[in-house]
Design a protein around this motif. Structure first.
Motif, PDB file in Angstrom:
ATOM      1  N   ARG A 113      49.492  79.331 107.422  1.00  0.00           N
ATOM      2  CA  ARG A 113      49.521  78.588 106.158  1.00  0.00           C
ATOM      3  C   ARG A 113      48.223  78.858 105.407  1.00  0.00           C
ATOM      4  NH1 ARG A 113      53.775  78.786 107.632  1.00  0.00           N
ATOM      5  NH2 ARG A 113      55.210  77.183 108.294  1.00  0.00           N
ATOM      6  N   PRO A 114      48.257  78.771 104.076  1.00  0.00           N
ATOM      7  CA  PRO A 114      47.014  79.002 103.314  1.00  0.00           C
ATOM      8  C   PRO A 114      45.965  77.936 103.611  1.00  0.00           C
ATOM      9  CG  PRO A 114      48.937  78.777 101.845  1.00  0.00           C
ATOM     10  CD  PRO A 114      49.396  78.487 103.235  1.00  0.00           C
ATOM     11  N   ILE A 115      44.709  78.326 103.483  1.00  0.00           N
ATOM     12  CA  ILE A 115      43.610  77.370 103.622  1.00  0.00           C
ATOM     13  C   ILE A 115      43.656  76.435 102.420  1.00  0.00           C
ATOM     14  CG2 ILE A 115      41.092  77.109 103.659  1.00  0.00           C
ATOM     15  CD1 ILE A 115      41.005  79.913 104.966  1.00  0.00           C
ATOM     16  N   PRO A 116      43.568  75.121 102.630  1.00  0.00           N
ATOM     17  CA  PRO A 116      43.610  74.198 101.490  1.00  0.00           C
ATOM     18  C   PRO A 116      42.466  74.465 100.509  1.00  0.00           C
ATOM     19  CG  PRO A 116      43.816  73.011 103.565  1.00  0.00           C
ATOM     20  CD  PRO A 116      43.457  74.430 103.893  1.00  0.00           C
ATOM     21  N   VAL A 117      42.722  74.194  99.235  1.00  0.00           N
ATOM     22  CA  VAL A 117      41.697  74.388  98.209  1.00  0.00           C
ATOM     23  C   VAL A 117      40.592  73.351  98.381  1.00  0.00           C
ATOM     24  CG1 VAL A 117      43.226  75.503  96.561  1.00  0.00           C
ATOM     25  CG2 VAL A 117      43.031  73.025  96.562  1.00  0.00           C
ATOM     26  N   ASN A 118      39.453  73.565  97.703  1.00  0.00           N
ATOM     27  CA  ASN A 118      38.250  72.754  97.926  1.00  0.00           C
ATOM     28  C   ASN A 118      38.439  71.253  97.774  1.00  0.00           C
ATOM     29  OD1 ASN A 118      36.723  74.943  98.585  1.00  0.00           O
ATOM     30  ND2 ASN A 118      35.960  75.268  96.510  1.00  0.00           N
ATOM     31  N   ASP A 119      39.284  70.793  96.840  1.00  0.00           N
ATOM     32  CA  ASP A 119      39.411  69.340  96.641  1.00  0.00           C
ATOM     33  C   ASP A 119      40.513  68.715  97.495  1.00  0.00           C
ATOM     34  OD1 ASP A 119      41.425  70.635  95.286  1.00  0.00           O
ATOM     35  OD2 ASP A 119      41.273  69.413  93.464  1.00  0.00           O
ATOM     36  N   ASP A 120      41.158  69.490  98.331  1.00  0.00           N
ATOM     37  CA  ASP A 120      42.207  68.977  99.215  1.00  0.00           C
ATOM     38  C   ASP A 120      41.561  68.201 100.366  1.00  0.00           C
ATOM     39  OD1 ASP A 120      44.140  68.803 101.371  1.00  0.00           O
ATOM     40  OD2 ASP A 120      45.341  70.252 100.245  1.00  0.00           O
TER      41      ASP A 120
ATOM     42  N   ARG B 234      42.521  67.710 103.310  1.00  0.00           N
ATOM     43  CA  ARG B 234      42.648  68.380 104.604  1.00  0.00           C
ATOM     44  C   ARG B 234      41.496  69.351 104.855  1.00  0.00           C
ATOM     45  NH1 ARG B 234      47.964  71.417 104.215  1.00  0.00           N
ATOM     46  NH2 ARG B 234      47.176  71.627 102.119  1.00  0.00           N
ATOM     47  N   ARG B 235      40.795  69.718 103.792  1.00  0.00           N
ATOM     48  CA  ARG B 235      39.692  70.664 103.946  1.00  0.00           C
ATOM     49  C   ARG B 235      38.390  69.958 104.317  1.00  0.00           C
ATOM     50  NH1 ARG B 235      39.104  76.189 101.891  1.00  0.00           N
ATOM     51  NH2 ARG B 235      36.933  76.699 102.061  1.00  0.00           N
ATOM     52  N   HIS B 236      38.336  68.661 104.206  1.00  0.00           N
ATOM     53  CA  HIS B 236      37.118  67.899 104.502  1.00  0.00           C
ATOM     54  C   HIS B 236      36.854  67.920 106.008  1.00  0.00           C
ATOM     55  CE1 HIS B 236      34.038  64.847 104.344  1.00  0.00           C
ATOM     56  NE2 HIS B 236      34.677  64.211 105.297  1.00  0.00           N
ATOM     57  N   ILE B 237      35.740  68.511 106.382  1.00  0.00           N
ATOM     58  CA  ILE B 237      35.354  68.589 107.791  1.00  0.00           C
ATOM     59  C   ILE B 237      34.002  67.897 107.908  1.00  0.00           C
ATOM     60  CG2 ILE B 237      34.833  70.134 109.724  1.00  0.00           C
ATOM     61  CD1 ILE B 237      36.599  72.213 108.209  1.00  0.00           C
ATOM     62  N   PRO B 238      33.950  66.744 108.583  1.00  0.00           N
ATOM     63  CA  PRO B 238      32.697  65.970 108.642  1.00  0.00           C
ATOM     64  C   PRO B 238      31.499  66.786 109.133  1.00  0.00           C
ATOM     65  CG  PRO B 238      34.501  64.678 109.528  1.00  0.00           C
ATOM     66  CD  PRO B 238      35.050  66.059 109.269  1.00  0.00           C
ATOM     67  N   ARG B 239      31.688  67.628 110.134  1.00  0.00           N
ATOM     68  CA  ARG B 239      30.573  68.416 110.668  1.00  0.00           C
ATOM     69  C   ARG B 239      30.029  69.370 109.590  1.00  0.00           C
ATOM     70  NH1 ARG B 239      31.730  71.732 115.933  1.00  0.00           N
ATOM     71  NH2 ARG B 239      31.979  69.645 116.700  1.00  0.00           N
ATOM     72  N   THR B 240      30.942  69.995 108.840  1.00  0.00           N
ATOM     73  CA  THR B 240      30.511  70.909 107.783  1.00  0.00           C
ATOM     74  C   THR B 240      29.734  70.148 106.711  1.00  0.00           C
ATOM     75  OG1 THR B 240      32.440  72.290 108.195  1.00  0.00           O
ATOM     76  CG2 THR B 240      31.317  72.590 106.085  1.00  0.00           C
ATOM     77  N   GLN B 241      30.212  68.975 106.368  1.00  0.00           N
ATOM     78  CA  GLN B 241      29.518  68.154 105.372  1.00  0.00           C
ATOM     79  C   GLN B 241      28.121  67.779 105.881  1.00  0.00           C
ATOM     80  OE1 GLN B 241      31.662  64.703 104.080  1.00  0.00           O
ATOM     81  NE2 GLN B 241      29.931  63.901 102.899  1.00  0.00           N
ATOM     82  N   ALA B 242      27.999  67.390 107.144  1.00  0.00           N
ATOM     83  CA  ALA B 242      26.702  67.014 107.711  1.00  0.00           C
ATOM     84  C   ALA B 242      25.740  68.197 107.688  1.00  0.00           C
ATOM     85  CB  ALA B 242      26.877  66.497 109.136  1.00  0.00           C
ATOM     86  N   PHE B 243      26.224  69.388 108.064  1.00  0.00           N
ATOM     87  CA  PHE B 243      25.370  70.573 108.019  1.00  0.00           C
ATOM     88  C   PHE B 243      24.913  70.855 106.596  1.00  0.00           C
ATOM     89  CE2 PHE B 243      27.353  72.171 112.130  1.00  0.00           C
ATOM     90  CZ  PHE B 243      26.205  71.958 112.873  1.00  0.00           C
ATOM     91  N   GLY B 244      25.818  70.687 105.635  1.00  0.00           N
ATOM     92  CA  GLY B 244      25.477  70.911 104.235  1.00  0.00           C
ATOM     93  C   GLY B 244      24.394  69.967 103.757  1.00  0.00           C
ATOM     94  N   GLU B 245      24.516  68.701 104.137  1.00  0.00           N
ATOM     95  CA  GLU B 245      23.522  67.690 103.736  1.00  0.00           C
ATOM     96  C   GLU B 245      22.159  68.003 104.360  1.00  0.00           C
ATOM     97  OE1 GLU B 245      25.293  63.992 104.898  1.00  0.00           O
ATOM     98  OE2 GLU B 245      26.832  64.117 103.328  1.00  0.00           O
ATOM     99  N   ILE B 246      22.157  68.399 105.607  1.00  0.00           N
ATOM    100  CA  ILE B 246      20.884  68.765 106.275  1.00  0.00           C
ATOM    101  C   ILE B 246      20.254  69.971 105.607  1.00  0.00           C
ATOM    102  CG2 ILE B 246      19.912  69.663 108.426  1.00  0.00           C
ATOM    103  CD1 ILE B 246      21.979  67.863 109.877  1.00  0.00           C
TER     104      ILE B 246
END
Length: 167
Positions: A142-149, A151-163
């Motif tokens: 299946r296609p990767i969900p677009v940025n505002d979907d 289902r694409r929100h991954i807490p670990r990725t968000q935490a790395f981004g904030e750091i």
């Protein structure tokens, strides 16, 4: 082994899994044998640290490699197998599920440039596309969900981004 089989499939990668499935449908009474030398990696057990990776190399008897300590049982088998030859070293891998362990379930169609004139006519993209479509369907790609979907929100990725932003 005295059992008789109609088919023997070696490996659980893309080709082996699909062939085993199709053959099992042909002989549903257990006449298909699948062999895999790699071990299973249940959810959460895939090596993630350098130490975990170091413990995931095959330890073949008589290979003469120095190890940090004795390896027994399941620790003798891992994903990576290093073979040394006269003018070449090869790192191979094996595990239940084949390349999916490394590809992380990514299904990409190669760009047109991959299929340049060096390949035979039967290996050009136009000839292979029907098979890509079959593989995509069988694997459930299946296609990767677009940025505002969501289902694409991954807490670990968000935490790395904030750091990363703070640093």
């Amino acid at each position: 082994m005295s059992e008789r089989y109609e088919a023997l499939v070696i490996g659980t990668g893309f080709g082996g899994s699909i062939n085993a499935c199709r053959l099992a449908k042909r002989w549903p009474d257990g006449k298909v044998l699948v062999l895999e030398r790699g071990k299973r990696y249940p959810l959460g057990s895939f090596p993630r640290t350098p130490h975990d990776f170091a413990r995931n190399f095959w330890n073949l008897p008589g290979e003469g490699r120095d190890r940090p300590g004795p390896m027994t049982g399941d620790s003798q088998r891992g994903m990576f197998d290093v073979r040394n030859y006269g003018h070449m070293d090869v790192v191979m891998s094996a595990g239940l599920g084949g390349g999916s362990l490394i590809y992380a379930n990514v299904f990409l169609e190669p760009p047109d440039a991959v299929f340049d004139s060096r390949w035979p006519a039967t290996a050009h993209k136009a000839e292979l596309m029907p098979y890509y479509h079959v593989a995509k369907e069988v694997l459930g790609s299946r296609p990767i969900p677009v940025n505002d979907d969501p289902r694409r929100h991954i807490p670990r990725t968000q935490a790395f981004g904030e750091i990363a932003e703070k640093l």
